[in-house]
Design a protein around this motif. Sequence first.
Motif, PDB file in Angstrom:
ATOM      1  N   HIS A 174       0.833  -1.210   0.000  1.00 47.12           N
ATOM      2  CA  HIS A 174       0.000   0.000   0.000  1.00 47.12           C
ATOM      3  C   HIS A 174       0.866   1.258   0.000  1.00 47.12           C
ATOM      4  N   GLU A 256      -6.315  -3.227  -2.573  1.00 48.90           N
ATOM      5  CA  GLU A 256      -6.335  -4.322  -1.604  1.00 48.90           C
ATOM      6  C   GLU A 256      -5.975  -5.644  -2.268  1.00 48.90           C
ATOM      7  N   LYS A 304     -15.701  -5.147   2.670  1.00 54.88           N
ATOM      8  CA  LYS A 304     -14.245  -5.068   2.602  1.00 54.88           C
ATOM      9  C   LYS A 304     -13.652  -6.430   2.234  1.00 54.88           C
ATOM     10  N   TYR A 308     -11.221  -7.639  -1.048  1.00 53.11           N
ATOM     11  CA  TYR A 308     -10.007  -8.446  -1.081  1.00 53.11           C
ATOM     12  C   TYR A 308     -10.118  -9.541  -2.139  1.00 53.11           C
TER      13      TYR A 308
END
Length: 361
Positions: A174, A256, A304, A308
């Motif tokens: 990230h 992600e 979320k 992923y």
Amino acid sequence: MSSSPSMVDWDLAGRTARRLVGPGPETTREEAAAVVRELHEAAATAVAHVEGLTGLRARPDGPRPEIAVVDRPGWVDANTAGMAALLDPLVDALAEKQDARPGPLATAIGSRATGVQAGGILAFLSSRVLGQYEVFGTGGRLLLVAPNVVDAERRLGVDPSDFRLWVCLHEVTHQLQFTAVPWLRDHLEAQIGEFIEATDLSPDVLRERLRDVLRSLGDAVRGIEGGDDGGLMALIRDPAQRAVLDRVTAVMSLVEGHAEFVMDGVGPDVVPSVRTLRKRFAQRRKGRGPLDRVLRRLLGLEQKMKQYADGRHFVAGVVDRVGMEGFNRVWSGPETLPRIEELTDPDRWVERVHGRPAIPA
């Protein structure tokens, strides 16, 4: 740090979170110092592995990345500041769009009430987040939450050194995404601006949608699957807002999924127990009990998890078809970012961006 007194009392949010947060696993002073030292070392080691696998390089003229190993209260402090920096301008912009004074519902949800609510959310998340790259707020800092890393590795029964490096691979990815691709942060901020322009909810509509979310939470308590897992984001149904959210979701799924691809892609030569880590960590993400399921749904954490999965599917699919160099076209500009429908169909992205049918590499 505090915004307008009519909205969120961020100081109260921080104090509330600190009061509610758990202390974390028991460690001796020596053990804690060793964890901090190893996390710093793992983060530094991860940089070369991430750069080697992804082909991305931080700009030499960019800011020097900062790594901070923190405890749970430290994470709360950082994210209170980050949420204020992100949400206060949004709230101010929304307030300017209102012709009339706030109605009874808006008045009832005053700054102290929302401050307590925000504090509860921060306290819950502070015991689960392993690390994060601060995109907004102070920006440029990589946070690693030492007690949560120790707690997770003990619960999973995995090799501590492997797990710490594995976590750092994800977070350093990230960090590299936003330092090697500096326009990415500006793009996200622009999307937030578009979201504000499309926002126009009345108290009555908000109340009705809140009831729908609460009904979904009741299903979660009883363990009923299905329904909208978007949590509070399910309140947003305006087509223009949804279009913006689709673009933001696609970007977040990309970053992600890219990090997930990297943390597994380094292989057992770098992290010997990587396959065991992935298997056991996947079980951790399913949540623990009814309360955990409720909070996950309320905060949109189930969505979320979908990010992923979809993001990793997209990255792996594109790399399989055009290689890592071909995949890195995704960072060329906003126009080459994946669209929401391309996350589950990488061939469509390859055809749109590379101008030819996808052929496995």
